[in-house]
Design a protein around this motif. Sequence first.
Motif, PDB file in Angstrom:
ATOM      1  N   LYS A   1       0.835  -1.210   0.000  1.00 47.08           N
ATOM      2  CA  LYS A   1       0.000   0.000   0.000  1.00 47.08           C
ATOM      3  C   LYS A   1       0.865   1.254   0.000  1.00 47.08           C
ATOM      4  N   LEU A   2       1.956   1.252   0.754  1.00 43.99           N
ATOM      5  CA  LEU A   2       2.850   2.409   0.755  1.00 43.99           C
ATOM      6  C   LEU A   2       3.421   2.633  -0.640  1.00 43.99           C
ATOM      7  N   GLY A   3       3.903   1.565  -1.258  1.00 48.68           N
ATOM      8  CA  GLY A   3       4.454   1.689  -2.601  1.00 48.68           C
ATOM      9  C   GLY A   3       3.446   2.259  -3.575  1.00 48.68           C
ATOM     10  N   LEU A   4       2.240   1.716  -3.554  1.00 51.84           N
ATOM     11  CA  LEU A   4       1.202   2.200  -4.458  1.00 51.84           C
ATOM     12  C   LEU A   4       0.815   3.647  -4.152  1.00 51.84           C
ATOM     13  N   THR A   5       0.785   4.000  -2.882  1.00 50.22           N
ATOM     14  CA  THR A   5       0.406   5.356  -2.477  1.00 50.22           C
ATOM     15  C   THR A   5       1.401   6.399  -2.971  1.00 50.22           C
ATOM     16  N   ILE A   6       2.695   6.083  -2.891  1.00 49.08           N
ATOM     17  CA  ILE A   6       3.695   7.072  -3.308  1.00 49.08           C
ATOM     18  C   ILE A   6       4.180   6.847  -4.739  1.00 49.08           C
ATOM     19  N   GLY A   7       3.624   5.847  -5.413  1.00 49.41           N
ATOM     20  CA  GLY A   7       3.897   5.663  -6.828  1.00 49.41           C
ATOM     21  C   GLY A   7       5.154   4.894  -7.183  1.00 49.41           C
ATOM     22  N   VAL A   8       5.531   3.934  -6.340  1.00 52.54           N
ATOM     23  CA  VAL A   8       6.686   3.091  -6.662  1.00 52.54           C
ATOM     24  C   VAL A   8       6.277   1.623  -6.538  1.00 52.54           C
ATOM     25  N   ASN A   9       7.072   0.775  -7.118  1.00 56.17           N
ATOM     26  CA  ASN A   9       6.838  -0.657  -7.027  1.00 56.17           C
ATOM     27  C   ASN A   9       6.955  -1.077  -5.563  1.00 56.17           C
ATOM     28  N   PRO A  10       5.976  -1.790  -5.048  1.00 52.82           N
ATOM     29  CA  PRO A  10       6.036  -2.230  -3.646  1.00 52.82           C
ATOM     30  C   PRO A  10       7.285  -3.041  -3.317  1.00 52.82           C
ATOM     31  N   ASN A  11       7.839  -3.746  -4.295  1.00 49.93           N
ATOM     32  CA  ASN A  11       9.075  -4.495  -4.045  1.00 49.93           C
ATOM     33  C   ASN A  11      10.226  -3.561  -3.684  1.00 49.93           C
ATOM     34  N   LEU A  12      10.198  -2.352  -4.213  1.00 47.94           N
ATOM     35  CA  LEU A  12      11.243  -1.381  -3.892  1.00 47.94           C
ATOM     36  C   LEU A  12      11.199  -1.014  -2.410  1.00 47.94           C
ATOM     37  N   ILE A  13      10.007  -0.876  -1.866  1.00 50.74           N
ATOM     38  CA  ILE A  13       9.865  -0.568  -0.436  1.00 50.74           C
ATOM     39  C   ILE A  13      10.502  -1.680   0.388  1.00 50.74           C
ATOM     40  N   SER A  14      10.231  -2.921   0.037  1.00 54.71           N
ATOM     41  CA  SER A  14      10.815  -4.065   0.738  1.00 54.71           C
ATOM     42  C   SER A  14      12.336  -4.047   0.642  1.00 54.71           C
ATOM     43  N   GLN A  15      12.854  -3.808  -0.537  1.00 50.25           N
ATOM     44  CA  GLN A  15      14.305  -3.799  -0.737  1.00 50.25           C
ATOM     45  C   GLN A  15      14.972  -2.686   0.058  1.00 50.25           C
ATOM     46  N   ILE A  16      14.322  -1.546   0.142  1.00 44.92           N
ATOM     47  CA  ILE A  16      14.875  -0.419   0.909  1.00 44.92           C
ATOM     48  C   ILE A  16      14.849  -0.737   2.398  1.00 44.92           C
ATOM     49  N   GLU A  17      13.735  -1.276   2.883  1.00 46.57           N
ATOM     50  CA  GLU A  17      13.641  -1.604   4.308  1.00 46.57           C
ATOM     51  C   GLU A  17      14.667  -2.662   4.709  1.00 46.57           C
ATOM     52  N   ARG A  18      14.993  -3.561   3.818  1.00 49.03           N
ATOM     53  CA  ARG A  18      15.976  -4.600   4.109  1.00 49.03           C
ATOM     54  C   ARG A  18      17.408  -4.118   3.924  1.00 49.03           C
ATOM     55  N   GLY A  19      17.578  -2.925   3.398  1.00 46.37           N
ATOM     56  CA  GLY A  19      18.920  -2.380   3.198  1.00 46.37           C
ATOM     57  C   GLY A  19      19.585  -2.860   1.925  1.00 46.37           C
ATOM     58  N   TRP A  20      18.813  -3.460   1.023  1.00 47.37           N
ATOM     59  CA  TRP A  20      19.369  -3.957  -0.228  1.00 47.37           C
ATOM     60  C   TRP A  20      19.526  -2.856  -1.262  1.00 47.37           C
TER      61      TRP A  20
END
Length: 70
Positions: free
Chosen positions: A14-33
């Motif tokens: 939902k965060l990814g969709l809300t700010i207009g990015v792929n939700p997988n990117l949010i996961s990768q950022i949170e994991r430090g990848w």
Amino acid sequence: MEYLRKQKNISQSKLGLTIGVNPNLISQIERGWRKPYPKLLQSLAAYFGISVEEIANPDGTLKKVNDQIA
């Protein structure tokens, strides 16, 4: 960022969709990848109602935010 996201009770998807990015990117950022790019940092800060300086280090990596800060 994960702490802030959970405080708002919003999923990575939902965060990814809300700010207009792929939700997988949010996961990768949170994991430090991956490191968020400047425009994404601005979007995240605006969504959470904080400044970019409060969410990111000078090198662009996310700060570790915990319940004592947020």
